[in-house]
Design a protein around this motif. Structure first.
Motif, mmCIF file in Angstrom:
data_model
loop_
_atom_site.group_PDB
_atom_site.id
_atom_site.type_symbol
_atom_site.label_atom_id
_atom_site.label_comp_id
_atom_site.label_asym_id
_atom_site.label_seq_id
_atom_site.Cartn_x
_atom_site.Cartn_y
_atom_site.Cartn_z
ATOM 1 N N ILE A 218 66.927 5.956 15.787
ATOM 2 C CA ILE A 218 66.836 4.582 16.303
ATOM 3 C C ILE A 218 67.028 4.579 17.814
ATOM 4 O O ILE A 218 66.289 3.919 18.559
ATOM 5 C CB ILE A 218 67.883 3.683 15.621
ATOM 6 N N LYS A 219 68.043 5.328 18.276
ATOM 7 C CA LYS A 219 68.317 5.381 19.711
ATOM 8 C C LYS A 219 67.152 6.005 20.464
ATOM 9 O O LYS A 219 66.743 5.515 21.522
ATOM 10 C CB LYS A 219 69.601 6.177 19.952
ATOM 11 N N ALA A 220 66.618 7.111 19.918
ATOM 12 C CA ALA A 220 65.489 7.783 20.564
ATOM 13 C C ALA A 220 64.272 6.864 20.624
ATOM 14 O O ALA A 220 63.561 6.821 21.632
ATOM 15 C CB ALA A 220 65.148 9.067 19.824
ATOM 16 N N ARG A 221 64.048 6.146 19.554
ATOM 17 C CA ARG A 221 62.897 5.228 19.515
ATOM 18 C C ARG A 221 63.013 4.170 20.608
ATOM 19 O O ARG A 221 62.039 3.830 21.273
ATOM 20 C CB ARG A 221 62.832 4.558 18.133
ATOM 21 N N SER A 369 59.981 19.868 25.515
ATOM 22 C CA SER A 369 61.320 19.728 26.090
ATOM 23 C C SER A 369 61.320 20.193 27.540
ATOM 24 O O SER A 369 60.465 20.979 27.960
ATOM 25 C CB SER A 369 62.341 20.519 25.274
ATOM 26 N N ILE A 370 62.305 19.679 28.282
ATOM 27 C CA ILE A 370 62.457 20.016 29.699
ATOM 28 C C ILE A 370 63.915 20.394 29.942
ATOM 29 O O ILE A 370 64.826 19.727 29.452
ATOM 30 C CB ILE A 370 62.073 18.820 30.603
ATOM 31 N N VAL A 371 64.129 21.459 30.698
ATOM 32 C CA VAL A 371 65.478 21.830 31.134
ATOM 33 C C VAL A 371 65.529 21.720 32.657
ATOM 34 O O VAL A 371 64.783 22.409 33.355
ATOM 35 C CB VAL A 371 65.873 23.248 30.693
ATOM 36 N N LEU A 535 69.582 11.083 29.114
ATOM 37 C CA LEU A 535 69.194 9.853 28.420
ATOM 38 C C LEU A 535 68.124 10.137 27.377
ATOM 39 O O LEU A 535 68.124 9.547 26.287
ATOM 40 C CB LEU A 535 68.665 8.849 29.461
ATOM 41 N N TYR A 536 67.227 11.051 27.702
ATOM 42 C CA TYR A 536 66.148 11.428 26.776
ATOM 43 C C TYR A 536 66.573 12.683 26.010
ATOM 44 O O TYR A 536 66.866 13.719 26.629
ATOM 45 C CB TYR A 536 64.849 11.697 27.546
ATOM 46 N N PRO A 537 66.611 12.630 24.687
ATOM 47 C CA PRO A 537 67.096 13.767 23.899
ATOM 48 C C PRO A 537 66.291 15.048 24.047
ATOM 49 O O PRO A 537 66.752 16.100 23.609
ATOM 50 C CB PRO A 537 67.024 13.244 22.454
ATOM 51 N N GLY A 569 66.983 21.883 18.396
ATOM 52 C CA GLY A 569 67.879 20.747 18.176
ATOM 53 C C GLY A 569 67.462 19.843 17.039
ATOM 54 O O GLY A 569 68.293 19.139 16.464
ATOM 55 N N HIS A 570 66.162 19.831 16.702
ATOM 56 C CA HIS A 570 65.714 19.009 15.573
ATOM 57 C C HIS A 570 66.214 19.571 14.250
ATOM 58 O O HIS A 570 66.211 18.867 13.231
ATOM 59 C CB HIS A 570 64.183 18.918 15.557
#
Length: 715
Positions: A218-221, A369-371, A535-537, A569-570
């Motif tokens: 929900i938060k990610a959405r 993903s980004i680091v 902020l972005y997972p 992480g998923h």
């Protein structure tokens, strides 16, 4: 009036426990009373439902333990549907009454007492309070009653609290009421193994995990709502910055066969290789050898003044950088399977990185993903006149001094932290007249006062003029003269210099790669959670840009968590572990530390014992004419559990490793004492420190009796 109501509530709660009424709200009581309740229910179903509803409201309103058992009872008595309706509304009404009660009775006094300290909390609740409450209700991190009371102290509206609680608690209520219906079916031992009951308790166990996944989704959405996610991706991971964190992140990604791109705008290897750890240690080695030549008499040799070319010394520093460069080179990482791009990276959206290549061309990559591993840069204080002072930093001094034929004659080092101290002592040992300026009342303020005093004494003996309690005010130019004006005890103190190095700290690089545009929060560093997510997972930060420690080894440590969480992480996420972090300052004597020191323990109110072992008593240190320093160990009072260690002395950074290993794996001083250490080595200092602890905790009464026993044996 408020005091009277509060006293009545307290009296009611006390009465519940005084008359043992809370014992009715246990699982055993539920099972034993189930038959009687069913008889009452058969005679007066509506009255029993009404009494149960009212009792549930009172239990939750007065924060009496037992709501979970009553939820199970609802399932056992009324079945899934009716029990769900009763509990869902009774729990929400009771919670709201507790919420309103806390607001009426306590909020004004709490707000008056803490004032501005609650401002940020109130603003956060006003902005994201509904979602935060929903998360707490769905995943019960805190006790049910505590959420009710604490939310009442905030500015959240009662209606918002009601409907969010109703919605958030619904899924959990279903699971518990359903478990209650299965408990009601047990009439023999065989019923314990019924599939329905087993399934219900499995649901109870995995519900928090499922709920956590749901809230994360929900938060990610919500976070990603404004962006269009690509249907497919060019890369599994893009890493921005090729310092320690970036190199390790990309290495791990390539090792697990992910498609990874590493983008670096400047030099591979980052600050540590090019401007920090490597060049400074190379310079320190040359300076130490010069120092030993001047003091050769203590080794039985003729003391001599070292002759050298400063340009050759600096050339050696750069040759060492060149020798290590292949370890971090484009060629090596390309060979490991990493796609390395030289250019400037900018994050366009959570899955797109734009690269401005050194050739001037621009390209874009989509990535899962980004680091962010952009590192840090020296802080330059905004002092008047600094721009015309010709100041240097720990980044710029290496190239600038490499051009010089001669050593800086009068050198000012601004800052008394690790970098400032290392550079001050090194240049003083080479022959510069060094003045070190520090605002605080001592250098190396993160260490215990006795340790900083030890370092200060050694540096002053090497010729460093250390000025503590001096505030840099401004720079002035008077013809060819360059002057730093400082303030000390209300008076101005002028310091003339030829060169000045600003070493007052480092700050994270936060500008220029798109964080502001996509809304990633920063506050001195990139804000991350315990998984190093922003902020972005799918966007992570590691190394100096993320903090809280600016050490190369911590950057590499964080890189493991960032890359593994980014790629897997998923499936499973790992919280970064900061429990045992070592560090060292490479002055002479070296100062190395892990865990707590005395000033940390006092500030945090942690009880401790201190054990000291003086290195001046160590055979190898005496043989090497390096018999100075201390091993200082903090332990739990009466136990050998290590809370922290500080070592000041030659090779302290190397000696610390044994204690780091011991703390990481829960080994105490007894284990170190029982380990054979080679003689004669400096590492024996660790064993002797453990021996000092053992001696202080020897069982004196038992030893007295042993003495009597041995005397008796003598006849």
């Amino acid at each position: 009036m408020k005091k009277i109501i509060l006293l009545l509530i307290v009296a009611a709660v006390v009465a519940v426990f005084a008359f043992d009424l809370h014992s009715l709200l246990t699982l055993d009581s539920l099972k034993s009373s189930l038959g009687k309740f069913r008889e009452f229910q058969a005679e007066s179903p509506f009255m029993v439902a009404g009494v149960f509803f009212a009792a549930y409201v009172l239990v939750t309103a007065f924060s009496i333990p037992g709501a979970a058992v009553m939820t199970l009872a609802a399932g056992a008595l009324f079945g899934l549907l009716q029990g769900l309706i009763l509990v869902s509304f009774a729990s929400t009404i009771g919670a709201t009454l507790a919420f309103v009660g806390a607001r009426y009775l306590l909020r004004d006094s709490v707000q008056a007492k803490f004032g501005n300290r609650l401002k940020a909390i109130n603003e956060g609740v006003e902005k994201e309070g509904a979602f935060y409450l929903f998360t707490l209700r769905l995943v019960p991190v805190f006790p049910f009653f505590l959420i009710n009371l604490l939310m009442g102290l905030t500015s959240m509206k009662a209606f918002t609290f009601f409907w969010v609680s109703q919605l958030g608690m619904f899924a959990g209520t279903v699971v518990y009421v359903n478990a209650g219906t299965e408990l009601a079916k047990i009439d023999s031992l065989s019923g314990i193994l019924s599939p329905g009951l087993i399934l219900s308790f499995v649901l109870l166990g995995i519900f928090p995990l499922i709920a956590k996944k749901v809230t994360d989704k929900i938060k990610a959405r919500k976070v990603y709502a404004q962006w269009n996610k690509p249907a497919k991706f060019d890369r599994n991971m893009v890493v921005i910055g090729a310092g320690a964190a970036g190199l390790v992140s990309s290495y791990i990604a390539s090792a697990v066969k992910a498609k990874v791109t590493l983008i670096e705008a400047h030099k591979m290897g980052g600050d540590c290789l090019n401007f920090g750890c490597v060049p400074s240690k190379a310079l320190i080695k040359s300076a130490k050898l010069a120092h030993q030549m001047r003091h050769a008499a203590k080794y039985g040799l003729h003391a001599t003044t070292p002759g050298f070319s400063f340009k050759v010394v600096m050339a050696r520093v750069h040759s060492i950088i060149k020798a290590i460069e292949p370890h971090d080179s484009v060629e090596r990482y390309t060979g490991l399977g990493v796609d390395v791009i030289q250019g400037y990276a900018k994050i366009i959206d959570p899955w797109t990185v734009e690269v401005k290549h050194t050739s001037g061309e621009t390209s874009r990559l989509t990535t899962r993903s980004i680091v962010i591993a952009a590192g840090a840069e020296p802080v330059v204080p905004p002092l008047p006149g600094i721009e015309t002072s010709g100041y240097l930093t720990s980044d710029t001094l290496w190239d600038e001094f490499a051009k010089r034929e001669e050593l800086p004659k009068r050198l000012v080092v601004l800052g008394g932290g690790p970098i400032g101290c290392e550079l001050s002592q090194a240049f003083a040992r080479l022959g510069s007249r060094v003045t070190q300026v520090e605002l605080a009342d001592r250098i190396m303020v993160r260490e215990d006062p006795e340790i900083s005093a030890m370092a200060m004494e050694s540096m002053r003996a090497d010729g460093v003029n250390i000025l503590t309690g001096h505030k840099a005010v401004r720079f002035e130019r008077r013809g060819e003269q360059k002057i730093l004006v400082t303030e000390h005890q209300g008076s101005n103190v002028e310091i003339e210099f030829d060169d000045i190095i600003c070493a007052v700290g480092r700050k994270a690089r936060l500008k220029g790669y798109g964080l502001e545009e996509i809304g990633v929060e920063t506050n001195r560093t990139v804000i991350t959670n315990e998984y190093l997510e922003t902020l972005y997972p799918n966007i992570f930060a590691a190394g100096d840009v993320a903090g809280p420690y600016q050490f190369t080894h911590v950057a590499a440590h964080q890189a493991w968590y960032a890359s593994v969480n980014a790629l897997f992480g998923h499936l499973k996420k790992f919280k970064v572990d900061y429990s045992v972090i070592p560090w060292a300052t490479f002055t002479d004597p070296e100062v190395a530390r892990v865990g707590l020191n005395e000033q940390d323990a006092k500030e945090q109110g942690i009880a401790y014992e201190v054990t000291r072992y003086g290195i001046d008593d160590l055979d190898r240190a005496i043989a090497d004419s390096d018999a100075h320093g201390v091993v200082k160990v903090l332990t739990v009072p009466g136990k050998d559990k290590i809370l922290g260690v500080t070592i000041a002395g030659v090779h302290a950074g190397d000696l610390l490793a044994e204690f780091v290993l011991a703390m990481k794996h829960g080994l105490g001083l007894n284990k170190i004492l029982g380990t054979i250490h080679t003689y004669p080595t400096l590492a024996e200092a660790n064993k002797y420190a453990a021996g000092e602890w053992k001696r202080a905790h020897a069982p004196q009464k038992l030893l007295v009796w042993l003495g009597k026993y041995h005397a008796w044996r003598l006849g």
